[in-house]
Motif scaffolding. Structure first.
Motif, PDB file in Angstrom:
ATOM      1  N   ARG A 194       6.347  -0.993  44.946  1.00 50.08           N
ATOM      2  CA  ARG A 194       7.645  -1.149  44.295  1.00 50.08           C
ATOM      3  C   ARG A 194       7.737  -0.333  43.011  1.00 50.08           C
ATOM      4  O   ARG A 194       6.733   0.019  42.386  1.00 50.08           O
ATOM      5  N   GLU A 228       1.910   5.137  42.947  1.00 51.57           N
ATOM      6  CA  GLU A 228       1.274   4.221  43.889  1.00 51.57           C
ATOM      7  C   GLU A 228       0.211   4.936  44.736  1.00 51.57           C
ATOM      8  O   GLU A 228      -0.804   4.342  45.092  1.00 51.57           O
ATOM      9  N   GLY A 238       0.373   1.755  29.853  1.00 56.45           N
ATOM     10  CA  GLY A 238       0.962   1.287  31.092  1.00 56.45           C
ATOM     11  C   GLY A 238       0.400   1.997  32.305  1.00 56.45           C
ATOM     12  O   GLY A 238      -0.664   2.630  32.258  1.00 56.45           O
ATOM     13  N   PRO A 239       1.121   1.932  33.444  1.00 61.06           N
ATOM     14  CA  PRO A 239       0.619   2.486  34.700  1.00 61.06           C
ATOM     15  C   PRO A 239       0.348   3.986  34.662  1.00 61.06           C
ATOM     16  O   PRO A 239      -0.441   4.493  35.457  1.00 61.06           O
ATOM     17  N   ALA A 243       7.447   6.446  41.514  1.00 67.15           N
ATOM     18  CA  ALA A 243       6.731   5.309  42.088  1.00 67.15           C
ATOM     19  C   ALA A 243       5.858   5.750  43.259  1.00 67.15           C
ATOM     20  O   ALA A 243       4.720   5.291  43.423  1.00 67.15           O
ATOM     21  N   ASP A 248       8.241   0.520  39.224  1.00 70.77           N
ATOM     22  CA  ASP A 248       7.916  -0.095  37.937  1.00 70.77           C
ATOM     23  C   ASP A 248       8.904   0.416  36.884  1.00 70.77           C
ATOM     24  O   ASP A 248       9.427   1.544  37.006  1.00 70.77           O
ATOM     25  N   ARG A 249       9.134  -0.375  35.864  1.00 70.79           N
ATOM     26  CA  ARG A 249      10.075   0.041  34.815  1.00 70.79           C
ATOM     27  C   ARG A 249       9.676   1.376  34.188  1.00 70.79           C
ATOM     28  O   ARG A 249      10.520   2.206  33.836  1.00 70.79           O
ATOM     29  N   SER A 250       8.362   1.623  34.067  1.00 70.98           N
ATOM     30  CA  SER A 250       7.890   2.855  33.446  1.00 70.98           C
ATOM     31  C   SER A 250       8.214   4.089  34.283  1.00 70.98           C
ATOM     32  O   SER A 250       8.222   5.214  33.766  1.00 70.98           O
ATOM     33  N   ASP A 251       8.495   3.912  35.578  1.00 71.20           N
ATOM     34  CA  ASP A 251       8.791   5.050  36.445  1.00 71.20           C
ATOM     35  C   ASP A 251      10.105   5.731  36.081  1.00 71.20           C
ATOM     36  O   ASP A 251      10.346   6.872  36.472  1.00 71.20           O
TER      37      ASP A 251
END
Length: 241
Positions: free
Chosen positions: A67, A111, A131-132, A107, A69-72
């Motif tokens: 899914r 991912e 973050g990611p 994303a 993410d807000r950071s994307d």
């Protein structure tokens, strides 16, 4: 227009966990990346097997994805998404943000890194990150969104307990920063490069099987419109974007 054959039992209610009674779950925006390797006699696809303990598609072979993410929506990139790809992603959008196409592409790249340890990116100056996206920035790599092609979209049926509005992207393995996997990444139990026939012989979710058939056609004709699979009033509907 010729397309992949639709199994009449596509996503049968007996294939996977069903939701309890109540309103349907709102689908979450998600993205998947299909990496194609062409350095052998036949094209090969990057796939992984989900752990048997997962509540969603346990033990199934899938493409890396997850899914948004807000950071994307705001993480830095090396290249922008292609204009045609972005335009097709905007068709029948469920989100008011103009940055959704970019976030979907990001994303898919993120991912893939998290699940199989491979980066669809270009070299960049290392920088601090949070973050990611911190691992990308710290090793000196930024996502190469221009390498992505949009190939399919599918929304999980309303009778499932988890639902995703997934966009499927495709990219050549040549766009990877390296074919060597990062040793500290990998959320899938087993990872392999498989040709189309090998892929179709695996234990697959129905939508993954459908997309593999679409990829086989797309490798011959990259100008094909992207199939869009969803359920409307309980009935399966296939459109093209």
């Amino acid at each position: 227009m010729t397309g992949p054959i639709l199994d009449p039992n596509y996503d049968p209610r007996s294939d996977g966990a069903m939701r309890d009674q109540g309103p349907a779950v709102t689908p979450r925006h998600a993205a998947t990346l299909i990496v194609v390797r062409r350095d052998g006699p036949m094209p090969r696809l990057l796939m992984g097997r989900r752990a048997k303990g997962h509540s969603f598609m346990p033990s199934k072979w899938v493409f890396p994805g997850g899914r948004v993410d807000r950071s994307d929506f705001s993480a830095p990139v090396a290249t922008k998404l292609g204009a045609e790809v972005e335009a097709r992603l905007r068709l029948q959008a469920r989100h008011t943000s103009p940055k959704l196409p970019r976030a979907l592409a990001m994303a898919a790249v993120r991912e893939t890194f998290e699940e199989v340890g491979l980066l669809l990116a270009r070299p960049a100056e290392p920088r601090p990150g949070v973050g990611p996206w911190r691992p990308f920035l710290e090793i000196g790599a930024l996502p190469d969104l221009a390498a992505l092609k949009f190939v399919a979209r599918a929304i999980t049926p309303p009778y499932r307990h988890k639902r995703f509005d997934a966009r499927f992207f495709m990219a050549d393995a040549e766009a990877l920063l390296s074919l060597e996997r990062r040793p500290d990444c990998g959320e899938l139990d087993e990872i392999a490069w498989v040709d189309l026939d090998e892929a179709l012989a695996l234990d697959l979710p129905n939508i993954t099987r459908f997309v593999i058939q679409e990829i086989a056609l797309r490798l011959e004709d990259e100008a094909r419109p992207a199939p869009f699979m969803r359920f409307v009033k309980g009935a399966r509907r296939l459109e093209h974007l």
